[in-house]
Design a protein around this motif. Sequence first.
Motif, PDB file in Angstrom:
ATOM      1  N   LYS A  88      15.320   5.970  -6.448  1.00  0.00           N
ATOM      2  CA  LYS A  88      14.780   5.468  -7.718  1.00  0.00           C
ATOM      3  C   LYS A  88      15.692   5.783  -8.910  1.00  0.00           C
ATOM      4  O   LYS A  88      15.594   5.168  -9.960  1.00  0.00           O
ATOM      5  CB  LYS A  88      13.414   6.105  -7.999  1.00  0.00           C
ATOM      6  CG  LYS A  88      12.268   5.616  -7.092  1.00  0.00           C
ATOM      7  CD  LYS A  88      10.988   6.273  -7.527  1.00  0.00           C
ATOM      8  CE  LYS A  88       9.756   6.072  -6.689  1.00  0.00           C
ATOM      9  NZ  LYS A  88       9.710   5.195  -5.592  1.00  0.00           N
ATOM     10  N   LEU A 122      -1.372   5.991   6.580  1.00  0.00           N
ATOM     11  CA  LEU A 122      -2.232   4.806   6.428  1.00  0.00           C
ATOM     12  C   LEU A 122      -1.376   3.546   6.429  1.00  0.00           C
ATOM     13  O   LEU A 122      -0.345   3.502   5.753  1.00  0.00           O
ATOM     14  CB  LEU A 122      -2.971   4.927   5.078  1.00  0.00           C
ATOM     15  CG  LEU A 122      -3.822   3.757   4.619  1.00  0.00           C
ATOM     16  CD1 LEU A 122      -5.110   3.669   5.429  1.00  0.00           C
ATOM     17  CD2 LEU A 122      -4.186   3.908   3.136  1.00  0.00           C
ATOM     18  N   HIS A 136       8.142  -4.329   0.777  1.00  0.00           N
ATOM     19  CA  HIS A 136       8.421  -5.142  -0.418  1.00  0.00           C
ATOM     20  C   HIS A 136       8.370  -6.639  -0.148  1.00  0.00           C
ATOM     21  O   HIS A 136       9.256  -7.382  -0.548  1.00  0.00           O
ATOM     22  CB  HIS A 136       9.793  -4.772  -0.979  1.00  0.00           C
ATOM     23  CG  HIS A 136       9.886  -3.322  -1.350  1.00  0.00           C
ATOM     24  ND1 HIS A 136       9.058  -2.749  -2.274  1.00  0.00           N
ATOM     25  CD2 HIS A 136      10.685  -2.322  -0.902  1.00  0.00           C
ATOM     26  CE1 HIS A 136       9.349  -1.461  -2.396  1.00  0.00           C
ATOM     27  NE2 HIS A 136      10.331  -1.180  -1.564  1.00  0.00           N
ATOM     28  N   GLY A 178       3.942   4.148   0.166  1.00  0.00           N
ATOM     29  CA  GLY A 178       5.307   4.024   0.676  1.00  0.00           C
ATOM     30  C   GLY A 178       6.116   5.189   0.141  1.00  0.00           C
ATOM     31  O   GLY A 178       6.695   5.124  -0.950  1.00  0.00           O
ATOM     32  N   LEU A 227      -1.681  -2.469   5.249  1.00  0.00           N
ATOM     33  CA  LEU A 227      -2.091  -3.829   5.611  1.00  0.00           C
ATOM     34  C   LEU A 227      -3.371  -3.835   6.447  1.00  0.00           C
ATOM     35  O   LEU A 227      -3.907  -4.895   6.770  1.00  0.00           O
ATOM     36  CB  LEU A 227      -0.961  -4.520   6.387  1.00  0.00           C
ATOM     37  CG  LEU A 227       0.203  -4.971   5.510  1.00  0.00           C
ATOM     38  CD1 LEU A 227       1.397  -5.381   6.350  1.00  0.00           C
ATOM     39  CD2 LEU A 227      -0.230  -6.112   4.607  1.00  0.00           C
TER      40      LEU A 227
HETATM   41  C1  SAM Z   1      11.433   2.304   0.389  1.00  0.00           C
HETATM   42  S1  SAM Z   1      10.608   3.406   1.476  1.00  0.00           S
HETATM   43  C2  SAM Z   1       9.817   4.527   0.362  1.00  0.00           C
HETATM   44  C3  SAM Z   1      10.794   5.386  -0.362  1.00  0.00           C
HETATM   45  C4  SAM Z   1      10.166   6.445  -1.234  1.00  0.00           C
HETATM   46  N1  SAM Z   1       9.169   5.947  -2.138  1.00  0.00           N
HETATM   47  C5  SAM Z   1      11.260   7.103  -2.062  1.00  0.00           C
HETATM   48  O1  SAM Z   1      11.440   6.710  -3.217  1.00  0.00           O
HETATM   49  O2  SAM Z   1      11.913   8.015  -1.530  1.00  0.00           O
HETATM   50  C6  SAM Z   1       9.299   2.395   2.030  1.00  0.00           C
HETATM   51  C7  SAM Z   1       8.239   3.093   2.864  1.00  0.00           C
HETATM   52  O3  SAM Z   1       7.155   2.188   3.013  1.00  0.00           O
HETATM   53  C8  SAM Z   1       6.539   2.460   4.240  1.00  0.00           C
HETATM   54  N2  SAM Z   1       5.737   1.312   4.675  1.00  0.00           N
HETATM   55  C9  SAM Z   1       6.192   0.125   5.177  1.00  0.00           C
HETATM   56  N3  SAM Z   1       5.150  -0.641   5.539  1.00  0.00           N
HETATM   57  C10 SAM Z   1       4.021   0.071   5.253  1.00  0.00           C
HETATM   58  C11 SAM Z   1       2.640  -0.186   5.425  1.00  0.00           C
HETATM   59  N4  SAM Z   1       2.211  -1.334   5.966  1.00  0.00           N
HETATM   60  N5  SAM Z   1       1.753   0.760   5.027  1.00  0.00           N
HETATM   61  C12 SAM Z   1       2.199   1.925   4.484  1.00  0.00           C
HETATM   62  N6  SAM Z   1       3.495   2.224   4.320  1.00  0.00           N
HETATM   63  C13 SAM Z   1       4.404   1.311   4.694  1.00  0.00           C
HETATM   64  C14 SAM Z   1       7.714   2.740   5.180  1.00  0.00           C
HETATM   65  O4  SAM Z   1       7.275   3.510   6.283  1.00  0.00           O
HETATM   66  C15 SAM Z   1       8.698   3.465   4.274  1.00  0.00           C
HETATM   67  O5  SAM Z   1       8.616   4.849   4.472  1.00  0.00           O
END
Ligand code: SAM
Length: 308
Positions: A61, A170, A197, A128, A173
């Motif tokens: 970020k 969790l 995303h 996420g 979706l």
């Molecule tokens: C970009 S990473 C997050 C990075 C973190 N926020 C950071 O800044 O260090 C995206 C995360 O979204 C999670 N993710 C993807 N699909 C998801 C879902 N359906 N439900 C929950 N988490 C999900 C992935 O497991 C991944 O760890």
Amino acid sequence: MLRSKYLIRRFFYTLSNYGISATLKKIYKTCFYSNKIDLDKLNIPNNLGLDDLFLKFGTDKGSLDGKKTYDFLEKNKDGEKKFKSYYEWINRNNPRNFEYQFGLNFTPYYEKYLGPLRDKSLKILEIGVANGHSVASWFYYFPNSEIHAVDIKKKHKFLYKGKRINYHSLDCLDNVAVRKFITKNNNFDIIIDDSFHEQPAITNNIKNFYPTLNPGGIYVLEDFNTADHILKIERKYNEDSGKKLMHRWSILTSEIFDYIKNKKMFKHEIFKEDDLKYIFDTIDRVEVHDLELEHPWASLGFLFKKKN
Ligand SMILES: C[S@@+](CC[C@H](N)C(=O)[O-])C[C@H]1O[C@@H](n2cnc3c(N)ncnc32)[C@H](O)[C@@H]1O
């Protein structure tokens, strides 16, 4: 099952990289102590700004991306990694003393919109969180807040613990599981969606989680323009040949923000009329930042809920 596979992999990795004595020590520590990094006990200087915190813990970020640097850090001449663990990495003396790739550079926007709330006692949700690097940054940036971290990954993948941190495994979706989560953990002051995303996750999360915001709360959506990019290319390709896109997710997220800003109804597979009416009635303002010029997939959308 997943956990045992993970532990077996870790066992052989540690054995081949660090030898038997380090492996036994690690097993002992894992069995008798929590191997998570305890944020209540870390010695983090309290003058660090948000960008420093992002860099220190390694979320992308910030202006630079610390995590990837750690992952690819060269080994020294004896074949050992310069830092044996994430714990050592976080405690590195000069966090800026490495070659980093660029991060998404969200810091100025987060400082502008969330900075004024820093010292308040808030309930914050990030959807996420991966291994928890952004959560660790929020933990220090908001010293009086309770932070809820959601990810599809199992809890053992989350590297941190702290009295003000709650981790929830969790799938956002899975609407039934999300309902249960919300019933138990309502309501939040800040929600940050950094999960999947793409549509339909982006809209599904707004539909489910925006209503859980307290009055005056802020909903943040990160990195939506990657999906928008591809859709724009597909649209243009079709339009150039006089065709129209027919698939279900053919609205850009930036267009959805415009509809919300202008309180204009639109047809959507996930948002029903009632969902949109609720958003239109409760929204105070929308701020969208397409930061493509700074980073190819950086973008931020903020939904500010009315105070009452
Ligand atoms: C970009 S990473 C997050 C990075 C973190 N926020 C950071 O800044 O260090 C995206 C995360 O979204 C999670 N993710 C993807 N699909 C998801 C879902 N359906 N439900 C929950 N988490 C999900 C992935 O497991 C991944 O760890």
